[in-house]
Scaffold this motif. Structure first.
Motif, PDB file in Angstrom:
ATOM      1  N   GLU A 121     -15.357  41.809 -17.484  1.00 45.09           N
ATOM      2  CA  GLU A 121     -15.662  41.820 -19.223  1.00 45.09           C
ATOM      3  C   GLU A 121     -15.728  40.444 -19.870  1.00 45.09           C
ATOM      4  O   GLU A 121     -16.801  40.058 -20.520  1.00 45.09           O
ATOM      5  CB  GLU A 121     -14.557  42.675 -19.906  1.00 45.09           C
ATOM      6  CG  GLU A 121     -14.949  42.762 -21.394  1.00 45.09           C
ATOM      7  CD  GLU A 121     -13.815  43.883 -21.865  1.00 45.09           C
ATOM      8  OE1 GLU A 121     -13.692  43.608 -23.120  1.00 45.09           O
ATOM      9  OE2 GLU A 121     -13.092  44.484 -21.257  1.00 45.09           O
ATOM     10  N   HIS A 124     -18.748  38.643 -18.275  1.00 43.89           N
ATOM     11  CA  HIS A 124     -19.898  39.186 -19.021  1.00 43.89           C
ATOM     12  C   HIS A 124     -20.091  38.338 -20.225  1.00 43.89           C
ATOM     13  O   HIS A 124     -21.101  37.804 -20.688  1.00 43.89           O
ATOM     14  CB  HIS A 124     -19.959  40.482 -19.121  1.00 43.89           C
ATOM     15  CG  HIS A 124     -20.997  41.217 -19.721  1.00 43.89           C
ATOM     16  ND1 HIS A 124     -22.097  41.601 -18.850  1.00 43.89           N
ATOM     17  CD2 HIS A 124     -21.616  41.269 -20.941  1.00 43.89           C
ATOM     18  CE1 HIS A 124     -23.182  42.049 -19.868  1.00 43.89           C
ATOM     19  NE2 HIS A 124     -22.657  41.860 -21.162  1.00 43.89           N
ATOM     20  N   GLU A 125     -18.997  38.498 -21.046  1.00 44.21           N
ATOM     21  CA  GLU A 125     -18.749  38.066 -22.564  1.00 44.21           C
ATOM     22  C   GLU A 125     -19.213  36.391 -22.538  1.00 44.21           C
ATOM     23  O   GLU A 125     -19.979  36.124 -23.525  1.00 44.21           O
ATOM     24  CB  GLU A 125     -17.456  38.296 -22.911  1.00 44.21           C
ATOM     25  CG  GLU A 125     -17.075  37.735 -24.410  1.00 44.21           C
ATOM     26  CD  GLU A 125     -15.886  38.093 -24.743  1.00 44.21           C
ATOM     27  OE1 GLU A 125     -15.379  39.368 -24.546  1.00 44.21           O
ATOM     28  OE2 GLU A 125     -14.872  37.209 -25.231  1.00 44.21           O
TER      29      GLU A 125
ATOM     30  N   ALA B   5     -17.236  49.083 -21.855  1.00 45.11           N
ATOM     31  CA  ALA B   5     -16.883  48.694 -20.611  1.00 45.11           C
ATOM     32  C   ALA B   5     -18.166  48.148 -19.982  1.00 45.11           C
ATOM     33  O   ALA B   5     -19.152  48.370 -19.571  1.00 45.11           O
ATOM     34  CB  ALA B   5     -16.937  49.882 -19.659  1.00 45.11           C
ATOM     35  N   ALA B   6     -17.925  46.431 -20.061  1.00 40.60           N
ATOM     36  CA  ALA B   6     -18.850  45.818 -19.495  1.00 40.60           C
ATOM     37  C   ALA B   6     -19.197  46.005 -17.884  1.00 40.60           C
ATOM     38  O   ALA B   6     -18.252  46.225 -17.216  1.00 40.60           O
ATOM     39  CB  ALA B   6     -18.480  44.256 -19.609  1.00 40.60           C
TER      40      ALA B   6
END
Lengths: 168, 168
Positions: A121, A124-125, B5-6
């Motif tokens: 996460e 990704h972020e 949910a990445a």
DNA sequence: TATTGTTATACTCTATAACTATA
DNA sequence: TATAGTTATAGAGTATAACAATA
């Protein structure tokens, strides 16, 4: 030998600084999460992740050293910590009695599974959110090529020793 | 909060791993050179380089801390080492008696000048040699955008403290 | 002899907390 | 009270060298 003095133009300087800064910020964020969520350093996570990815969850110490950690003693130290926590086991290899096979335990797999979503996460972020599909494709292609080049280029102060990386 | 949910597809994973690996290999190579050629760690080199780049070769400790080192005490430690070697000087700021102005000495400038060509050479050789002009332009643009995004995104565990980065 | 890995040891670096001093 | 910086201290991590054991 003795090339005509390399230079970096401002575009290259900018890309170089951006690369260092991006990877530093990314690693800090990710390291912080791994410690908070799984009490793992980034190096420890990398060791576990490589084992989880390996066939039968097993690798020799030497295989782990190539690509994760810088010195054999450093890997022994980290493996000792993971072993103490029951996340890996170590046993002499049947093939070669000198070698040590490292195996992820179920607890090790569970910890990686526990920690992975948050890890992903954050990556990704921080890294992929501001990218377009084209950006991603180019970045991956270029960095992949650079990595292969780096792995191929003989180290400046070529040492005969194998699995070296930071030998001073 | 609570996004769906990445995930990271394999293209993203590849780019992520390549980024980490490239920056690690690059930093090891560069760090090794700086130590051998100038007895400087990468952090110390960054501090000196930032000072050399600054107007009058001066910056406040706080300015240095933002962007180079992670904790104030860590910077004090590094500055102490550089000071001891005569590469910088420290003096209370006239404007704000709480602040400390750090200034590169001539010796510091000379050391940077001594070390820079080899540094640049390695960056060139490892990072830019396998790139086309288009690669470079894209890489710089994308990484620059990512960096700005990272700097803008509030840290996950938002701490009120300023100039934080790795506060545990 | 070369390779694999561990141990002992020393050192570098970083973070935390307590502290001083100025705004 | 908040900000700027230092110090004391403790801990994590890494490298080197010496070592044992196997190939």
């Amino acid at each position: 030998m003795s090339e005509p003095a390399a230079r970096l133009d401002s575009e290259q300087l900018g890309a170089y600084f951006a690369l260092i800064e991006v990877s530093s910020l990314l690693q800090y964020a990710v390291d912080e999460h791994l410690r908070a969520d799984g009490d793992l350093s980034y190096v420890q996570f990398q060791i576990l992740a490589r084992l989880v990815d390996a066939p039968d969850g097993r690798l020799r110490m030497t295989d782990l050293a190539d690509g994760v950690v810088y010195s054999r003693s450093g890997l022994t130290y980290q493996a000792g910590l993971l072993d103490k926590r029951g996340l890996i086991t170590r046993a002499p290899s049947p093939d070669d009695e000198r070698s040590v096979m490292v195996t992820v335990t179920d607890a090790g797999r569970e910890l990686v599974a526990h920690v992975l979503p948050g890890h992903v996460e954050r990556v990704h972020e921080l890294l992929f959110a501001p990218m377009t599909g084209t950006d991603l494709a180019t970045l991956g292609a270029v960095l992949g090529r650079v990595r292969d080049h780096m792995r191929a280029v003989p180290p400046r102060s070529a040492k005969p020793r194998a699995s070296r990386k930071r030998a001073g």
